[in-house]
Design an enzyme around this catalytic site. Structure first.
Site, PDB file in Angstrom:
ATOM      1  N   TYR A   3     -10.021  28.957  38.284  1.00 34.49           N
ATOM      2  CA  TYR A   3      -9.145  29.610  37.025  1.00 34.49           C
ATOM      3  C   TYR A   3      -7.808  30.138  37.295  1.00 34.49           C
ATOM      4  O   TYR A   3      -7.547  30.194  36.745  1.00 34.49           O
ATOM      5  CB  TYR A   3     -10.426  30.614  36.564  1.00 34.49           C
ATOM      6  CG  TYR A   3     -10.922  29.430  35.885  1.00 34.49           C
ATOM      7  CD1 TYR A   3     -10.947  28.612  34.986  1.00 34.49           C
ATOM      8  CD2 TYR A   3     -12.638  29.406  36.061  1.00 34.49           C
ATOM      9  CE1 TYR A   3     -11.770  28.590  34.486  1.00 34.49           C
ATOM     10  CE2 TYR A   3     -13.417  28.915  35.697  1.00 34.49           C
ATOM     11  CZ  TYR A   3     -13.254  27.771  34.550  1.00 34.49           C
ATOM     12  OH  TYR A   3     -13.736  27.067  34.289  1.00 34.49           O
ATOM     13  N   ASP A  39     -20.422  30.814  37.200  1.00 31.05           N
ATOM     14  CA  ASP A  39     -21.331  30.331  37.899  1.00 31.05           C
ATOM     15  C   ASP A  39     -20.325  28.961  38.635  1.00 31.05           C
ATOM     16  O   ASP A  39     -20.289  28.775  39.525  1.00 31.05           O
ATOM     17  CB  ASP A  39     -21.832  29.031  37.016  1.00 31.05           C
ATOM     18  CG  ASP A  39     -21.101  27.796  36.742  1.00 31.05           C
ATOM     19  OD1 ASP A  39     -19.851  28.946  35.774  1.00 31.05           O
ATOM     20  OD2 ASP A  39     -21.264  26.574  36.080  1.00 31.05           O
TER      21      ASP A  39
END
Ligand code: NAD
Ligand code: G6P
Ligand code: MN
EC number: 3.2.1.122
Length: 444
Positions: A265, A170
């Protein structure tokens, strides 16, 4: 219209109520005849299940509902397994985050040594769930968003290559929602047509257009160069400080390659020294503690409140609209919608200058026959170099799990861009082995 039967694996998850509420909001496009919960922790699941039973009784009594720890009961007569298990639960997430920090390395649940440890725990139970699905409902699909998705995806490719499993994340959805907010798009991210490639929790957007074909990248880039993915805080009151730090840091992640827009990330791989220094100010209180104190506590309090009042009227469960990408996926398979979605799939030749056996995150067209990959072509040297290093880490973890190999796991940790040396890697590995002895295969 076909009505589907679903089992949620990891029924006791903090995300389960939000998913159930979201499923109820989308019944018109994805009708459901049955929902089952499956977990291996009966007690944890029971609280969530009893509360969800009340929600369903009040809002959709026509849907059959049950919960169990028995695989045959759970996996019989189902069309989809929606899997979000956390092997070792938050107690082990906390160790994944804290052990590397003892040795000066960042502690993160899916990136670096913490993610590697979590991967070594997840492979066996995910394979077990696939086997239950295939035994009791051979035509079903498993939609997996259990982490660490990159390692789980590589493991299932190697160990169960024919299985009907789709791995999905997600994070790109969440970032695209912020991009749509930057652009004030009336229908949110669905007004954008995107191109993206990478590994899970390790990728880049290369093109974003509106439905008329106009380039939206310049406006998004101008914002990200100044603010990262921070958008109007009034619309994100629930976002915790640690996530805001991550959205803000995207500004610096973007700076190294302004041709693309980055996944958040990447900060763990490109700024490991910064992340460690920042988090080490409070090494006893990591994200796992924050989640236990907030999300876990709130979700279970809300569930208990519903159970005690025996009604979900005015309850604190709310629909996780953000998770509606899971409906998009299930709907695409059930009703052949040909939706374009980012999935974690075997590269083959989609990225033409990258390992064909790598599990990459790229756009795919999804329909009742599964998915077709959209070709990306050649990627630049910077991304290729980073991805080759990271995909090697992920492959070495799976090698270590399959062969019970200490050496391969030491190599995996050493190769992570978050780890400064082979000796640090060994220290971390030896501690992780001790902490994970109830979960990992024995390494020789
Ligand atoms: P949680 O600990 O609240 O829930 C996980 C549940 O899985 C627990 O109830 C646990 O008992 C159960 N479980 C553990 N091992 C199991 C097994 N072998 N069989 C059956 N059930 C098992 O965790 P959470 O924070 O709610 O997260 C759940 C999962 O969803 C995690 O893997 C998390 O990383 C993942 N997640 C993924 C995404 C994504 O985008 N891919 C987004 C959010 C969460
Ligand atoms: C994002 C990622 C997920 C991850 C989650 C962690 O949504 O895509 O893969 O599980 O963040 O969030 P948490 O709130 O548990 O730290
Ligand atoms: Mn994810």
């Amino acid at each position: 219209m076909k009505k589907s039967s679903i089992v949620i694996a990891g029924g006791g998850s903090t995300f389960t109520p939000g998913i159930v509420m979201m499923l109820l909001d989308h019944l018109k496009r994805f009708p459901i005849r049955q929902i089952k919960f499956y977990d291996n922790d009966a007690q944890r699941q029971e609280t969530i299940a009893k509360a969800c039973a009340i929600v369903l009784r009040e809002r959709a009594p026509e849907i059959e509902f049950s919960y169990t720890t028995d695989p045959q009961e759970a996996f019989t007569d189902i069309d989809f397994v929606m899997a979000h298990i956390r092997v070792g639960k938050y107690a082990m997430r906390e160790k994944d985050e804290k052990i590397p920090m003892k040795y000066g390395v960042l502690g993160q649940e899916t990136c670096g040594p913490g993610g590697i440890a979590y991967g070594m725990r997840s492979i066996g139970p995910i394979i077990e769930i696939i086997d239950y699905m295939e035994k009791y409902s051979p035509n079903a699909w498993m939609l997996n968003y259990s982490n660490p998705a990159a390692i789980v995806a590589e493991a299932t490719r190697r160990i169960r290559p024919q299985s009907k499993i789709i791995n999905i994340c997600d994070m790109p959805v969440g970032i695209e929602e912020r991009m749509a907010e930057i652009l004030s798009l009336p229908n949110g991210r669905k007004d954008m047509d995107i191109t993206y490639y990478g590994l899970n929790h390790f990728g880049w957007w290369t093109a974003i257009h509106d439905k008329q074909g106009n380039d939206l990248m310049p406006q998004i880039k101008a914002h990200v160069a100044k603010h990262g993915y921070i958008v109007n805080p009034d619309n994100h009151a629930e976002t915790e400080a640690s996530w805001n730090d991550t959205y803000a840091k995207a500004k610096d992640v973007y700076a190294i390659d302004p041709d693309t827009l980055p996944n958040t990330y990447l900060k763990y791989y490109l700024f490991p020294d910064y992340v460690f220094a920042h988090d080490n100010k409070n090494p006893d209180h990591t994200r796992a503690n924050e989640v236990m104190e907030h999300r876990e506590r709130n979700v279970f309090a809300a569930a208990n409140d519903i159970i005690n009042k025996n009604t979900a009227k005015d309850c604190a469960f709310h629909s996780d609209e953000h998770a509606s990408y899971i409906i998009d996926l299930a709907e695409a398979i059930t009703f052949n919608t040909n939706a374009k979605m980012l999935l974690i799939v075997k590269n083959d030749s989609a990225i033409s200058n990258f390992d064909p056996t790598a599990m990459v995150e790229i756009p795919c067209i999804v329909n009742k026959n599964g998915y077709q990959k959209i070709s990306i072509g050649e990627i630049p040297q910077f991304q290729k170099g980073l991805m080759e290093q990271q995909v090697s880490v992920e492959k070495l973890v799976v090698d270590a799990w399959i062969n019970g190999s200490y050496q391969k796991l030491w190599q995996a940790i050493s190769l992570s861009k978050t780890v400064p040396s082979v000796s640090v890697a060994k220290n971390i590995l030896d501690d992780l082995i001790e902490a994970n002895k109830d979960y990992w295969p024995i390494l020789k």
